[in-house]
Design a protein around this motif. Structure first.
Motif, mmCIF file in Angstrom:
data_model
loop_
_atom_site.group_PDB
_atom_site.id
_atom_site.type_symbol
_atom_site.label_atom_id
_atom_site.label_comp_id
_atom_site.label_asym_id
_atom_site.label_seq_id
_atom_site.Cartn_x
_atom_site.Cartn_y
_atom_site.Cartn_z
ATOM 1 N N ILE A 357 0.840 -1.202 0.000
ATOM 2 C CA ILE A 357 0.000 0.000 0.000
ATOM 3 C C ILE A 357 0.873 1.250 0.000
ATOM 4 O O ILE A 357 0.620 2.213 -0.728
ATOM 5 C CB ILE A 357 -0.944 -0.013 1.214
ATOM 6 C CG1 ILE A 357 -1.944 -1.170 1.097
ATOM 7 C CG2 ILE A 357 -1.686 1.313 1.337
ATOM 8 C CD1 ILE A 357 -2.813 -1.361 2.328
ATOM 9 N N ALA A 358 1.934 1.238 0.819
ATOM 10 C CA ALA A 358 2.820 2.399 0.884
ATOM 11 C C ALA A 358 3.534 2.632 -0.439
ATOM 12 O O ALA A 358 3.794 3.778 -0.824
ATOM 13 C CB ALA A 358 3.835 2.213 2.010
ATOM 14 N N ALA A 359 3.855 1.545 -1.146
ATOM 15 C CA ALA A 359 4.574 1.678 -2.415
ATOM 16 C C ALA A 359 3.673 2.101 -3.564
ATOM 17 O O ALA A 359 4.164 2.447 -4.641
ATOM 18 C CB ALA A 359 5.251 0.351 -2.762
ATOM 19 N N SER A 360 2.356 2.104 -3.332
ATOM 20 C CA SER A 360 1.428 2.376 -4.431
ATOM 21 C C SER A 360 1.125 3.858 -4.602
ATOM 22 O O SER A 360 0.368 4.224 -5.496
ATOM 23 C CB SER A 360 0.116 1.617 -4.194
ATOM 24 O OG SER A 360 -0.543 2.104 -3.036
ATOM 25 N N THR A 361 1.686 4.720 -3.764
ATOM 26 C CA THR A 361 1.408 6.151 -3.881
ATOM 27 C C THR A 361 2.672 6.943 -3.618
ATOM 28 O O THR A 361 3.557 6.513 -2.869
ATOM 29 C CB THR A 361 0.314 6.583 -2.882
ATOM 30 O OG1 THR A 361 0.114 8.002 -2.990
ATOM 31 C CG2 THR A 361 0.707 6.252 -1.454
#
Length: 738
Positions: A357-361
């Motif tokens: 999730i952190a890497a997706s934005t």
């Protein structure tokens, strides 16, 4: 069975953990879940087998209890686990004392009533509640006499019901379409009856009236709030309701892409499983935003809980290990975060992949706010948060963005310290801060504002985690003046240059806001629902647990220095001006949050200023107490004084002001002021300094009176000095000088 398994390396934000709990025991009569005790129950002909579901679903031998033979529709243990309730038919519930083995039954007339189900409660007036088509029976279970005593009967029609122990909320559906609801909350605080309400259903093209099924309504508890999600199959929408003591408010509508959905709640994140599409969509309703936090992605199977970075296993390996299909026909989603595969006798536990999730934005402040609200995998939350801040600095993102990230981290830490310490200054929630009344949106059933009122249970801050605007500034004028002075030396135009990723983030936020606004249902023609002036949100049974992990998730200023600034310092030495500006923003955030900066941070900042030959600013910051005095800072200033004498004087003066007598005397000796050091040592009785340092200095000056005075001083200050070799040696030197 290969179908439905994700391909290798597929991206996902949610997964189930392998191995699951295996309960494929021969001759069992189905699988039941007791959500009050977190038991997975598998009855056989004459026994009940059950597993306690802990944080991890690890396989182990089940416990067992003997029972009488007969049909079993549902099984629930009492909250003290001393009795078992077994629904035998639509007209009988059997209760069995586990200690004595004796039993009793509650029956209803087969020709006039039907038992829909039952549950145990911690309500002070009753122990068990039986739901019938004609209403509710509130009963007290008396194990001594092995009997049930009727306390009260509540008359109301019901076609089906929905109950979760987590929320303590019971919903009874009635009406031609099963859209009329009566609600009760049975908790340790007593019984709360909710006002009757009706759920929204779209009309079909043929003007048929679809019937709402129990499988299309889901109760979830997130952030201590109770929500109900209702699937409108005709309108292909998921209506979101929130419960208050005097109202039930439809707060928004979520899109669905499948005629079959399931709902889970993991770490206060709502998961909407689109079963036909075999994807899951995540929602975080903390800020009353109904835009998804990620794109629809598949659900994966992960191998080891300790290895969160492990990629998805190949499909053939998943198939051999699992032996089933993801989102198969036998999957039963259990609130909040379990999946029971009845066909294969497996129990899965859902997890969030925070790293994915952190890497997706690229929106650092947004993902930091998200991470600070998480409670599961605390070490991962800290690791990711620190890595995001480091990356933001190393990429030289705009100072304003870095400052917002700092505010989020420090505000979270400040609030957690207040919660742990029970300080009276804990800020109220946005619900308490808003006006006592508001006007509903015209021609809309949706109330998007947070209603006023006092939360039952602990205060949950629904403001933004950053909360900079709402915080009372505690910074002094010296800090602000120093920062303003520093700003003149920093090229702001170069520091605020946006990268391509910034544009993507801004575009993403704009799209997210547009999507969120488009998701809010208009529902014109319906009477607006709004909350009364004194309305209170309905508290869940688990609301007292919220906030207990915040202190573990929060990142302290010391951790920020050690895990962010120290690690980026070497890589940023080529551009110290940027790092200095970042540290100044960090100091500003600390001041606003009422926190103290670690001394090592001031030492680092002083070294960076010296590298840029900005000694005048060092003097300004020291005099205005922007750089907080400490021994570490004083020694750093003295060290820098080799290139700038005035800076050394600042360090020596700081030692004296901090009453660091030993270090001050040593600094005077290094500067050759041994007589002044001697007088200071006499005045403050500094006995930790080696006499040989003074004696050597007196000999170097070739001054007989001074050497005699030093010997006399130490002999008087420390009587044992006369027995040392230093005394004998320098006494001999003195006699030769005479």
């Amino acid at each position: 069975m290969q179908g439905g398994l994700s391909s290798p390396g597929a991206l996902s934000h949610a997964y189930v953990q392998h191995p699951p709990l295996r309960c494929d025991i021969p001759d069992i009569k189905g699988l039941f879940y007791d959500d009050a005790n977190k038991f997975l129950v598998a009855p056989t002909a004459d026994r009940i087998l059950y597993w306690k579901i802990a944080a991890s679903t690890q396989s182990g031998p089940p416990n067992s209890d003997p029972i009488n033979e007969g049909p079993i529709l549902s099984v629930r243990f009492s909250l003290d686990q001393k009795a078992i309730g077994i629904q035998r038919s639509s007209h009988e519930v059997e209760f069995r004392n586990r200690e004595t083995g004796e039993g009793c039954s509650k029956k209803c007339r087969a020709d006039s009533d039907t038992i829909l189900g039952f549950f145990w409660t911690d309500c002070p007036t009753c122990d068990v509640i039986i739901i019938k088509t004609s209403g509710l029976d509130l009963l007290v279970y008396e194990p001594q006499s092995n009997a049930l005593r009727l306390v009260e009967s509540k008359k109301c029609s019901a076609t089906w019901y929905l109950y979760t122990h987590e929320s303590r909320l019971l919903l009874l559906a009635s009406g031609m379409q099963c859209t009329l609801f009566t609600g009760y909350q049975f908790s340790a605080g007593g019984i709360v009856k909710l006002p009757k309400f009706e759920m929204v259903m779209s009309k079909s093209e043929a003007n048929n009236k679809p019937v709402l099924a129990a499988a299309d309504v889901h109760i979830v508890t997130v952030y201590g709030r109770i929500y109900c999600l209702q699937l409108d199959r005709v309108g292909m929408a998921l209506n979101l309701y929130r419960f208050y003591r005097d109202a039930v408010v439809q707060q928004g509508t979520l899109p669905v892409y499948s005629s079959r959905i399931a709902v889970s709640a993991v770490d206060n994140i709502i998961m909407v499983h689109q079963i036909d599409a075999k994807v899951v969509i995540l929602y975080d309703v903390f800020m009353d935003s109904y835009a998804p936090i990620s794109a629809p992605l598949p659900l994966l199977v992960r191998g080891l809980a300790s290895n969160s970075k492990q990629a998805a296993q190949p499909a053939d390996q998943q198939s051999s290990a699992y032996g089933g299909t993801l989102y198969g026909e036998g999957w039963n989603f259990l609130i909040p975060d379990l999946i029971c595969d009845a066909e294969n006798g497996l129990l899965w536990k859902l997890h969030l992949d925070l790293e994915a999730i952190a890497a997706s934005t690229s929106d650092a402040p947004s993902i930091l706010e998200f991470l600070q609200r998480r409670k599961s995998d605390l070490s991962m939350v800290k690791t990711l948060s620190l890595a995001i801040v480091r990356t933001t600095i190393l990429e030289r993102r705009p100072i304003t963005l870095v400052a917002k990230a700092m505010d989020i981290i420090l505000d979270s830490y400040s609030r957690s310290m207040k919660m742990v310490g029970g300080a009276a200054g804990v800020r109220r929630t946005s619900e308490q801060n808003q006006q006592s009344s508001f006007q509903p949106v015209e021609d809309s059933r949706v109330v998007s504002q947070e209603p006023p009122g006092t939360m039952i249970g602990p205060v949950i801050n629904t403001d933004s985690v950053s909360g900079v605007e709402s915080r009372q500034s505690q910074s002094n004028s010296g800090v602000e003046h120093g920062i303003a002075n520093l700003a003149a030396h920093v090229d702001r135009s170069s520091l605020n240059t946006s990268s391509d990723s910034d544009g993507i983030a801004n575009t993403s936020r704009a799209v997210s806001q547009a999507t969120s606004s488009s998701l809010i249902s208009d529902a014109t023609g319906k009477r607006p629902q709004f909350v009364g002036e004194d309305s209170q949100p309905l508290a869940s049974g688990t609301s007292m647990q919220h906030g207990t992990h915040v202190a573990s998730v929060a990142i302290s200023p010391i951790e920020m220095v050690q895990s962010v600034f120290v690690l980026v310092e070497d890589e940023m030495m080529g551009d110290p001006a940027y790092l200095i500006a970042v540290i100044m923003e960090f100091l500003r955030s600390l001041s606003k949050a009422g926190l103290k900066a670690p001394p090592d941070l001031y030492v680092m900042m002083t070294a960076l200023l010296a590298c840029s030959n900005r000694y005048a600013e060092i003097a300004l910051f020291v005099s205005n107490k922007i750089l907080e005095p400490s021994r570490e800072l004083a020694m750093q200033l003295i060290e820098l004084g080799r290139q700038h004498s005035l800076t050394r004087k600042l360090g020596v003066d700081m030692l004296r002001e901090r009453c660091l007598h030993h270090d001050y005397v040593a600094a005077l000796l290094q500067d050759g002021y041994y007589l002044e050091a001697l007088r200071y040592a006499r005045k403050y009785k500094v006995i930790t300094v080696q006499p040989s340092l003074f004696l050597e200095e007196a000999v170097a000056k070739n001054s007989t009176p001074n050497l005699a005075a030093v010997l006399s001083f130490f002999a008087e200050l420390t009587p044992s000095f006369k027995t040392t070799s230093d005394y004998s040696r320098y006494r001999h030197i003195l006699s030769e000088m005479v």
